[in-house]
Each structure stands twice: as C-alpha cells, then as structure tokens.
Design an enzyme around this catalytic site. Structure first.
Site, short mmCIF file in Angstrom:
data_model
loop_
_atom_site.label_atom_id
_atom_site.label_comp_id
_atom_site.label_asym_id
_atom_site.label_seq_id
_atom_site.Cartn_x
_atom_site.Cartn_y
_atom_site.Cartn_z
CB ILE A 146 32.11 39.57 43.32
CG1 ILE A 146 31.73 40.86 44.07
CG2 ILE A 146 33.61 39.51 43.06
CD1 ILE A 146 32.01 42.13 43.32
CE LYS A 147 31.92 36.71 35.00
NZ LYS A 147 32.01 36.99 33.55
#
Length: 336
Positions: A146-147
C-alpha cells in the site's frame, strides 16, 4: 541489435531490482518479468482512459464490472461514495492482471485526499485488501503493498498497517525527515521522487532541486543502521537519471524509458552508471538526530528543510494526485 548484446536494462537488473511504473500488462509481457509494479492515480487514469482504433475504451468491460461490484458494496462500505469504491475496484483489477509478470508486490496507492487523515488511510488500505480478496480469492493479498504519501499522518497509518502484516510504501519522499520517519514506523519501502511530480504534468517544468542525494543518503543510512526499509527510486525522466541510480535497492521505470533502456547497448553508452552512490557527502552521523517520536519536533524540522521547499513539494504532489483521483471518479460516474 544482436540477441546476445547486453543492454542497459540487462545491466540495471544486475545492480538493482527493477520495477515497472505502469499498469499496462503488455509492457510486462514484453519487457518483464519485473520485481514490483508501482501505480498511483495518474497511472491508473492513464491506463483506464486508453482507447482502441475505434475510440472505444479498451478497459470498458473492466470498468463495467467494477461499477457492478461497487453497487453491491454500498452497504458494506457505507461511508464511501460508490464512485470511490468503483475506482478502487478498477485499480485492484488492473493490479491483478499484471501480477503474473511480477516476482514481488503489486502497489496500490490510497486516496490522496486522505493524506492527512490516519484513520481514513487505514480504512482505505483495508478496503483494498477486502476488494482484492473478493474479486480474486486466489490472489495472495500478502503480495499487495500500500502506497501512502509520507505525511506525518500517512506514516502513522503505515505503522499500524505494517503491524497487521500489510506491506507499505511511504511515497512522494523528497526529504531526509520523511525518509527517517518512514523507516522509524517500519515502512517496507520509501519512494524518493527524484523529480518533482509536476514534471510529468507540465512539459515546460524543470526540477532544479532533484532528490538524488536524498535517495542515496537514505539508502546508505538504512544499510549502515540495518533498517528494514528499502529505497525505491521513482519519478524519473531520462535513462541517464535511471543509470545514475544503478545500485539503488529498487527503481521503478516508466514504459518509454524501459523501452529505451532495452534498446541501448551497454558498449555504446557514455553516461555515468551508479554515480549517485559515489558522490555522497559524509553527513550520515547527523541525520538521525531529528526526533521521529515527537510530532511537533518532526513537523518543525520537515517544515524548515530546504527553506520549506520539501513540504511544498509534498503538498504539490498530493494536490496533483488528488486531481487524478477526481478524474477517475468522473470516469466511474459516467458509467452510473
């Protein structure tokens, strides 16, 4: 070119883990395999808005299916608009399609409008996991990363998610303060933007303060201090920039540059390979003095770095990503 000719892409792969900065599965088929696939709202929109020779959206059915899914989830995700659910489903579907050509993570970026809201960012990340499981039960969600924009709030979300076993990446990093905070909370990666994001939106814009040293100093510091966080260099505009960073832990490269690297023989290349890591100032003893436990102290240090330019750089990236989020939601709305 002879099949036995060594290219810059071949060479780069011996020095760094190469990631693809696209959600176009055809790129990975032709030039992969890659380690990770990075994405963001701009990359998602660019892929979803592609048309065929007749002007029709090539991902029409994917969008239709995502809208159908989103309509079925309004009660489960009652605090999120249907357009936002649909956008997340579209992005997950694209990530699933490219996953067979990767050996590592598929990256999904949270809604940039939540960049200063820890709870909403965590909820967004968990939603990605739920959507991924429901759209493809066979997909291993441990392969998702997850960015999250590396704000104070974003990094607190990363800490919670990492503790729950979900990999995270602190993105839009342009300062040592961000790099230190992301490492302290246990991010799997940071993504230093070598060029400000704006260079990809405004052809006339030139970044006069590129983040090569932030990238290199962070990596050396992480290695010397045995931090688990890896550096993933991003936002590159030329193969010269790419090759200067050869030796970075990870590097994500856009399709046009991947193609150029694959066609450029090593023997004919005159650029400097890995030069960024040979030109480092010796300031590593001083960079861990900023308190990453104290929110106020960190905010003050970050706000002062480069006379405020680091903070402006981050906010500008968040704003640009926010505009692409809006464009994606308008695309979803056009199908409702």
């Amino acid at each position: 070119m002879s099949p036995t000719t060594q290219t810059l892409l071949n060479l780069l792969r011996t020095l760094s883990k190469v990631d693809c900065d696209t959600l176009d599965a055809e790129v990975s088929k032709q030039l992969g395999p890659f380690h990770d696939c990075t994405s963001n709202q701009a990359i998602s929109y660019n892929e979803l808005s592609k048309t065929d020779a007749e002007g029709k959206l090539i991902h029409h059915q994917l969008i239709v299916d995502s809208i159908t899914y989103a309509k079925s989830k309004t009660s489960d995700f009652h605090d999120v608009d249907i357009e936002e659910i649909a956008v997340e489903a579209m992005t997950v579907k694209l990530a699933h399609r490219i996953a067979p050509y990767l050996t590592g993570f598929s990256h999904l970026q949270t809604n940039p409008k939540y960049s200063f809201d820890t709870k909403k960012t965590i909820a967004n990340a968990r939603r990605f996991v739920t959507i991924s499981k429901e759209l493809d039960p066979d997909f291993d969600v441990k392969k998702l990363c997850i960015k999250i924009p590396a704000t104070w709030e974003g990094c607190q979300a990363c800490e919670t998610l990492e503790a729950q076993g979900l990999a995270t990446l602190g993105t839009a990093v342009g300062s040592l303060q961000q790099a230190l905070l992301a490492s302290r909370v246990g991010c799997t990666y940071i993504a230093p933007y070598i060029n400000e994001l704006r260079v990809h939106f405004d052809a006339s814009y030139v970044d006069d303060n590129q983040a090569f040293q932030v990238c290199a100093i962070s990596q050396r510091f992480y290695h010397e201090q045995t931090r688990r966080t890896k550096v993933l260099a991003a936002s590159l505009t030329s193969i010269d920039e790419v090759m200067k960073l050869a030796g970075v832990d990870h590097i994500t490269v856009a399709p046009a540059l991947l193609d150029e690297l694959s066609r450029t023989p090593v023997d004919s290349y005159q650029g400097a390979v890995g030069s960024v890591f040979r030109e480092l100032p010796r300031i590593l003893d001083d960079i861990d003095r900023v308190s990453c436990q104290d929110e106020l102290a960190w905010r003050l240090a970050f706000g002062r770095e480069q006379d405020g330019k680091s903070e402006t750089r981050l906010k500008d990236a968040i704003e640009l990503f926010g505009k692409k989020q809006d464009a994606l939601e308008r695309l979803a709305q056009s199908y409702l």
